[in-house]
Design an enzyme around this catalytic site. Sequence first.
Site, PDB file in Angstrom:
ATOM      1  N   LYS A  40       0.804  -1.224   0.000  1.00  0.00           N
ATOM      2  CA  LYS A  40       0.000   0.000   0.000  1.00  0.00           C
ATOM      3  C   LYS A  40       0.838   1.274   0.000  1.00  0.00           C
ATOM      4  CE  LYS A  40      -0.719   0.347   5.027  1.00  0.00           C
ATOM      5  NZ  LYS A  40      -1.753   0.420   6.078  1.00  0.00           N
ATOM      6  N   LYS A  56      21.089   4.552   7.600  1.00  0.00           N
ATOM      7  CA  LYS A  56      22.515   4.265   7.460  1.00  0.00           C
ATOM      8  C   LYS A  56      23.196   5.276   6.542  1.00  0.00           C
ATOM      9  CE  LYS A  56      21.511   0.993  10.114  1.00  0.00           C
ATOM     10  NZ  LYS A  56      20.111   1.412  10.274  1.00  0.00           N
ATOM     11  N   GLY A 183      13.849   6.599  24.632  1.00  0.00           N
ATOM     12  CA  GLY A 183      14.168   5.227  24.234  1.00  0.00           C
ATOM     13  C   GLY A 183      15.616   5.093  23.837  1.00  0.00           C
ATOM     14  N   ILE A 187      17.346   1.961  17.729  1.00  0.00           N
ATOM     15  CA  ILE A 187      16.908   3.043  16.842  1.00  0.00           C
ATOM     16  C   ILE A 187      17.217   4.400  17.462  1.00  0.00           C
ATOM     17  CG2 ILE A 187      14.925   4.128  15.723  1.00  0.00           C
ATOM     18  CD1 ILE A 187      13.646   1.376  15.488  1.00  0.00           C
ATOM     19  N   ILE A 189      19.458   5.132  19.715  1.00  0.00           N
ATOM     20  CA  ILE A 189      20.899   5.367  19.789  1.00  0.00           C
ATOM     21  C   ILE A 189      21.470   5.701  18.418  1.00  0.00           C
ATOM     22  CG2 ILE A 189      23.127   4.289  20.263  1.00  0.00           C
ATOM     23  CD1 ILE A 189      21.476   5.175  22.736  1.00  0.00           C
ATOM     24  N   THR A 271      11.204   6.630  20.338  1.00  0.00           N
ATOM     25  CA  THR A 271      11.581   5.320  19.789  1.00  0.00           C
ATOM     26  C   THR A 271      11.426   4.277  20.891  1.00  0.00           C
ATOM     27  OG1 THR A 271      13.919   5.636  20.361  1.00  0.00           O
ATOM     28  CG2 THR A 271      13.219   6.353  18.179  1.00  0.00           C
ATOM     29  N   VAL A 272      10.214   3.779  21.060  1.00  0.00           N
ATOM     30  CA  VAL A 272       9.935   2.833  22.151  1.00  0.00           C
ATOM     31  C   VAL A 272       9.477   1.476  21.617  1.00  0.00           C
ATOM     32  CG1 VAL A 272       9.452   4.601  23.860  1.00  0.00           C
ATOM     33  CG2 VAL A 272       7.602   3.815  22.371  1.00  0.00           C
ATOM     34  N   HIS A 447      46.557 -10.144   6.387  1.00  0.00           N
ATOM     35  CA  HIS A 447      47.204  -9.128   7.222  1.00  0.00           C
ATOM     36  C   HIS A 447      47.570  -7.919   6.364  1.00  0.00           C
ATOM     37  CE1 HIS A 447      49.814  -7.421  10.310  1.00  0.00           C
ATOM     38  NE2 HIS A 447      50.736  -7.230   9.356  1.00  0.00           N
TER      39      HIS A 447
END
Length: 471
Positions: A40, A56, A183, A187, A189, A271-272, A447
């Site tokens: 939708k 991101k 929260g 999310i 943080i 954000t909970v 390495h």
Amino acid sequence: MVVGDASLDIDLLVIGAGPGGYVAAIRAAQLGQNVLIVDKQYVGGVCLNVGCIPSKALISASHQYESISHASEFGITASDVKVEWSKVQEFKNGVVKKLTGGVASLLKANKIQYFAGEVMFINENEARVFNDQEAPRYRFKNCIIATGSRPIELKAFPYGGRIVSSTGALSLPEIPKSLVVIGGGYIGIELGQMYAKFGTQVTIIEGSDSILPGFDSDMSSLVAKKLKAAKAEIVTGAQAKSAAQTDNDVTVTYTVNGEDKQVTADYLLVTVGRRPNTDGELGLDLINLKMSDRGLIEVDEQCRTSIPHIYAIGDIIPGPALAHKAMYEGRVAAEVIAGQPSKIDYKCIPLVVFSDPECSSVGYSEKEAKEKGHNVKVGKFPFNINGRALSLGVKEGFVKVIADADNGLVLGAQIAGIEASNMIAELGLAIEMGATLEDIALTIHAHPTLGEIVLDAVEMALGHPIHAIAK
């Protein structure tokens, strides 16, 4: 236009075109199914449009800004560094457009019908799909419900104006001078730290004793330290009570240690948690699908609901609300429909927080492994003596590997540090394949790389570390 009373026949109806839904549709089409997918809002779902991907992109932009601002540590002087927020948003939107366009192309290439609209079940075998222009009716052999979730809205903090959800926080008209986050989960943080890097004065209000309550304290403490270095304030053991907003700001009242306090900021981000999208006009009650009190759909190990030819995946079934979990379940459901013996196995779901430093985990924690009756062996190695980490200017972080002391089987791992989100894959594969500590130790790691820290942690667990003094 309604297509009479006649139903169009399809093999598979997929409801929701997010990560779970589109993966399920493509896999089913590959296996010979005639597929219709309906959404939708948009192709790619919350993740690609207003979740994982745009967040991101903004987080990456904030890292770039911070890196340039601290380039003097590398002997590079950068002056008059500025953020053009409109161009940052253009970058974010460009990433979203490219990925969602790519998914649309994949659907088309796999000959999957896409319908922009909603679905309502008529009965267990038929559904009406509709939008403002048309409302055809389809008869399906199988159905996969992948409708995802949405941010939980608290009565005391209704979204609107200066009070925003994670979706709204991704498209603020400007970088706020100040921001309150209710929260301290992943999310809150991620977005709070992103804005802190851009110079916002951030206050995080968390009800638990620490931020990132689902992660070990030695991981969350590293993130808390970086947040405080960015002048963010973290208030734990606090309960947000109310908010009053004007045209210019919002004031939040919260309680901590039995005392009411207030903080005023440009915006309030709530954000909970997230709520499964199983209510509304979908009509699940019409087909008597078994659900939990929380609105989650009950499924078996093959994602099959109480109605055998209807499947459910992603945020609407039990388990963590993660895009990669939904994608995995989408593949399983599609393969089961095609007659394959696939089933879900959650022992290796990686958890990742794109904080600074990044935090990731897979398999058992040390505590969980002991609770499961394992004789536990642990190897832990820091980032700050790894050559690649030091060359990147990274000081904080570690790799922790948990194994069974009796047979060496790798049981779990936690990584905190730069690129932890990518590094965790090696350890997830080790657990999935039943690898031992020796298997990883005998694997040659390039390495200088961050991957060597995994090797060092394993050698620490085995008791013969090369790059540290054995204790």
